[in-house]
Design a protein around this motif. Sequence first.
Motif, PDB file in Angstrom:
ATOM      1  N   LEU A  68       0.839  -1.203   0.000  1.00 13.21           N
ATOM      2  CA  LEU A  68       0.000   0.000   0.000  1.00 13.21           C
ATOM      3  C   LEU A  68       0.873   1.253   0.000  1.00 13.21           C
ATOM      4  O   LEU A  68       0.601   2.209  -0.733  1.00 13.21           O
ATOM      5  CB  LEU A  68      -0.940   0.009   1.209  1.00 13.21           C
ATOM      6  N   SER A  69       1.918   1.239   0.806  1.00 14.68           N
ATOM      7  CA  SER A  69       2.839   2.382   0.856  1.00 14.68           C
ATOM      8  C   SER A  69       3.509   2.582  -0.491  1.00 14.68           C
ATOM      9  O   SER A  69       3.625   3.711  -0.974  1.00 14.68           O
ATOM     10  CB  SER A  69       3.920   2.169   1.921  1.00 14.68           C
ATOM     11  N   GLY A  70       3.947   1.485  -1.105  1.00 16.36           N
ATOM     12  CA  GLY A  70       4.599   1.548  -2.407  1.00 16.36           C
ATOM     13  C   GLY A  70       3.695   2.122  -3.489  1.00 16.36           C
ATOM     14  O   GLY A  70       4.158   2.768  -4.422  1.00 16.36           O
ATOM     15  N   ARG A  71       2.408   1.897  -3.355  1.00 16.06           N
ATOM     16  CA  ARG A  71       1.432   2.437  -4.314  1.00 16.06           C
ATOM     17  C   ARG A  71       0.988   3.853  -3.948  1.00 16.06           C
ATOM     18  O   ARG A  71       0.176   4.448  -4.646  1.00 16.06           O
ATOM     19  CB  ARG A  71       0.183   1.554  -4.359  1.00 16.06           C
ATOM     20  N   GLY A  72       1.486   4.375  -2.815  1.00 19.38           N
ATOM     21  CA  GLY A  72       1.114   5.717  -2.379  1.00 19.38           C
ATOM     22  C   GLY A  72      -0.318   5.811  -1.883  1.00 19.38           C
ATOM     23  O   GLY A  72      -0.956   6.861  -2.003  1.00 19.38           O
ATOM     24  N   LEU A  73      -0.835   4.747  -1.295  1.00 18.12           N
ATOM     25  CA  LEU A  73      -2.242   4.709  -0.892  1.00 18.12           C
ATOM     26  C   LEU A  73      -2.488   4.954   0.590  1.00 18.12           C
ATOM     27  O   LEU A  73      -3.635   5.118   0.999  1.00 18.12           O
ATOM     28  CB  LEU A  73      -2.860   3.350  -1.268  1.00 18.12           C
ATOM     29  N   THR A  74      -1.447   4.996   1.410  1.00 14.56           N
ATOM     30  CA  THR A  74      -1.687   5.051   2.859  1.00 14.56           C
ATOM     31  C   THR A  74      -2.215   6.392   3.355  1.00 14.56           C
ATOM     32  O   THR A  74      -2.790   6.459   4.434  1.00 14.56           O
ATOM     33  CB  THR A  74      -0.424   4.664   3.650  1.00 14.56           C
ATOM     34  N   ALA A  75      -2.059   7.476   2.582  1.00 16.61           N
ATOM     35  CA  ALA A  75      -2.631   8.759   3.014  1.00 16.61           C
ATOM     36  C   ALA A  75      -4.145   8.737   2.841  1.00 16.61           C
ATOM     37  O   ALA A  75      -4.881   9.203   3.708  1.00 16.61           O
ATOM     38  CB  ALA A  75      -2.025   9.912   2.222  1.00 16.61           C
ATOM     39  N   GLN A  76      -4.606   8.197   1.715  1.00 16.06           N
ATOM     40  CA  GLN A  76      -6.048   8.152   1.470  1.00 16.06           C
ATOM     41  C   GLN A  76      -6.688   6.903   2.057  1.00 16.06           C
ATOM     42  O   GLN A  76      -7.909   6.800   2.091  1.00 16.06           O
ATOM     43  CB  GLN A  76      -6.339   8.191  -0.034  1.00 16.06           C
ATOM     44  N   MET A  77      -5.868   5.980   2.523  1.00 16.27           N
ATOM     45  CA  MET A  77      -6.368   4.729   3.062  1.00 16.27           C
ATOM     46  C   MET A  77      -5.549   4.373   4.311  1.00 16.27           C
ATOM     47  O   MET A  77      -4.717   3.469   4.288  1.00 16.27           O
ATOM     48  CB  MET A  77      -6.225   3.644   1.976  1.00 16.27           C
ATOM     49  N   PRO A  78      -5.743   5.137   5.419  1.00 14.57           N
ATOM     50  CA  PRO A  78      -4.963   4.880   6.630  1.00 14.57           C
ATOM     51  C   PRO A  78      -5.127   3.442   7.120  1.00 14.57           C
ATOM     52  O   PRO A  78      -6.207   2.866   7.020  1.00 14.57           O
ATOM     53  CB  PRO A  78      -5.540   5.864   7.652  1.00 14.57           C
ATOM     54  N   VAL A  79      -4.032   2.893   7.644  1.00 13.45           N
ATOM     55  CA  VAL A  79      -4.009   1.502   8.086  1.00 13.45           C
ATOM     56  C   VAL A  79      -3.911   1.440   9.609  1.00 13.45           C
ATOM     57  O   VAL A  79      -3.044   2.067  10.217  1.00 13.45           O
ATOM     58  CB  VAL A  79      -2.805   0.750   7.465  1.00 13.45           C
ATOM     59  N   ILE A  80      -4.831   0.650  10.178  1.00 13.00           N
ATOM     60  CA  ILE A  80      -4.789   0.337  11.612  1.00 13.00           C
ATOM     61  C   ILE A  80      -4.490  -1.153  11.714  1.00 13.00           C
ATOM     62  O   ILE A  80      -5.263  -1.980  11.216  1.00 13.00           O
ATOM     63  CB  ILE A  80      -6.120   0.674  12.314  1.00 13.00           C
ATOM     64  N   PHE A  81      -3.368  -1.488  12.317  1.00 11.63           N
ATOM     65  CA  PHE A  81      -2.988  -2.888  12.479  1.00 11.63           C
ATOM     66  C   PHE A  81      -3.707  -3.500  13.676  1.00 11.63           C
ATOM     67  O   PHE A  81      -3.904  -2.846  14.693  1.00 11.63           O
ATOM     68  CB  PHE A  81      -1.475  -3.009  12.727  1.00 11.63           C
ATOM     69  N   LEU A  82      -4.053  -4.782  13.523  1.00 10.65           N
ATOM     70  CA  LEU A  82      -4.616  -5.576  14.613  1.00 10.65           C
ATOM     71  C   LEU A  82      -3.728  -6.796  14.781  1.00 10.65           C
ATOM     72  O   LEU A  82      -3.339  -7.423  13.786  1.00 10.65           O
ATOM     73  CB  LEU A  82      -6.032  -6.053  14.262  1.00 10.65           C
ATOM     74  N   THR A  83      -3.407  -7.124  16.025  1.00 11.40           N
ATOM     75  CA  THR A  83      -2.586  -8.313  16.239  1.00 11.40           C
ATOM     76  C   THR A  83      -2.967  -8.991  17.546  1.00 11.40           C
ATOM     77  O   THR A  83      -3.324  -8.334  18.519  1.00 11.40           O
ATOM     78  CB  THR A  83      -1.080  -7.976  16.248  1.00 11.40           C
ATOM     79  N   GLY A  84      -2.893 -10.299  17.521  1.00  5.55           N
ATOM     80  CA  GLY A  84      -3.103 -11.083  18.730  1.00  5.55           C
ATOM     81  C   GLY A  84      -1.775 -11.425  19.377  1.00  5.55           C
ATOM     82  O   GLY A  84      -1.716 -12.046  20.426  1.00  5.55           O
ATOM     83  N   HIS A  85      -0.699 -11.011  18.739  1.00  5.60           N
ATOM     84  CA  HIS A  85       0.651 -11.326  19.214  1.00  5.60           C
ATOM     85  C   HIS A  85       1.411 -10.022  19.335  1.00  5.60           C
ATOM     86  O   HIS A  85       2.086  -9.605  18.403  1.00  5.60           O
ATOM     87  CB  HIS A  85       1.355 -12.279  18.232  1.00  5.60           C
ATOM     88  N   GLY A  86       1.282  -9.363  20.474  1.00  3.51           N
ATOM     89  CA  GLY A  86       1.901  -8.055  20.681  1.00  3.51           C
ATOM     90  C   GLY A  86       3.389  -8.062  20.414  1.00  3.51           C
ATOM     91  O   GLY A  86       4.125  -8.875  20.953  1.00  3.51           O
ATOM     92  N   ASP A  87       3.807  -7.193  19.554  1.00  2.00           N
ATOM     93  CA  ASP A  87       5.205  -7.055  19.197  1.00  2.00           C
ATOM     94  C   ASP A  87       5.493  -5.559  19.185  1.00  2.00           C
ATOM     95  O   ASP A  87       5.259  -4.880  18.185  1.00  2.00           O
ATOM     96  CB  ASP A  87       5.441  -7.693  17.822  1.00  2.00           C
ATOM     97  N   VAL A  88       5.968  -5.046  20.320  1.00  2.00           N
ATOM     98  CA  VAL A  88       6.166  -3.606  20.471  1.00  2.00           C
ATOM     99  C   VAL A  88       7.141  -3.040  19.438  1.00  2.00           C
ATOM    100  O   VAL A  88       6.842  -2.026  18.806  1.00  2.00           O
ATOM    101  CB  VAL A  88       6.605  -3.257  21.918  1.00  2.00           C
ATOM    102  N   PRO A  89       8.299  -3.663  19.195  1.00  2.00           N
ATOM    103  CA  PRO A  89       9.203  -3.097  18.182  1.00  2.00           C
ATOM    104  C   PRO A  89       8.552  -3.005  16.794  1.00  2.00           C
ATOM    105  O   PRO A  89       8.724  -2.024  16.082  1.00  2.00           O
ATOM    106  CB  PRO A  89      10.392  -4.061  18.167  1.00  2.00           C
ATOM    107  N   MET A  90       7.770  -4.036  16.420  1.00  2.00           N
ATOM    108  CA  MET A  90       7.098  -3.991  15.126  1.00  2.00           C
ATOM    109  C   MET A  90       6.064  -2.864  15.107  1.00  2.00           C
ATOM    110  O   MET A  90       5.950  -2.140  14.127  1.00  2.00           O
ATOM    111  CB  MET A  90       6.408  -5.315  14.805  1.00  2.00           C
ATOM    112  N   ALA A  91       5.317  -2.705  16.195  1.00  2.00           N
ATOM    113  CA  ALA A  91       4.311  -1.637  16.264  1.00  2.00           C
ATOM    114  C   ALA A  91       4.966  -0.278  16.104  1.00  2.00           C
ATOM    115  O   ALA A  91       4.509   0.567  15.325  1.00  2.00           O
ATOM    116  CB  ALA A  91       3.555  -1.713  17.586  1.00  2.00           C
TER     117      ALA A  91
END
Length: 194
Positions: A68-91
């Motif tokens: 999505l970032s590579g296509r330049g879509l994240t400004a018009q299509m904000p992403v909220i991640f969901l995870t069941g496996h908390g990974d603070v560095p990745m977040a």
Amino acid sequence: MLHIVDDEDVIRDSLAWLAQSRGINACGYATAQAFLDQAGAAFDADGDCVLLDVRMPDLNGVAVFEQLSGRGLTAQMPVIFLTGHGDVPMAVDMLKRGAFDFFEKPFNDNQLMDRVQEALAQSRAAGAGAAVRERLATLSAREREVLDLILAGKMNKVVADKLGISMRTVEVHRAHILDKMRVKTAVELAGLLK
């Protein structure tokens, strides 16, 4: 439109129901590829937001976000991640790279939907800004000069004198500018471009 990308049917269905309880249209995708195949095809005037599971069998959420970032879509299509496996560095990394937010399952439904509504508002603003930029790109160089003087509050006669053209030509350019920018008055034009 809220795009829910999660391989678990129960999660997709409950998030869609939750969104609809807030008046948000939602669409679920069982695979990341199904979502990517349509991502960016048409933006919703009410905004777009993606709830993206981190761990999925076909592509993980990070890989989808990178596409999505590579296509330049994240400004018009904000992403909220969901995870069941908390990974603070990745977040932290995803937030630094432009993700809108990161929620660990189980999450507070109201907090998640509040953030979705904020992301949709951001998406609407980004979409409106992109539409205005597209309209501005249709103006000729002379129309841009006339536009700048109109926005500076100059009357047609002053614009004509400054550009060395007739007042009638200024009126024609002004009409074309208003038409191309899809507004009826200079006041609306100024409001659109502020």
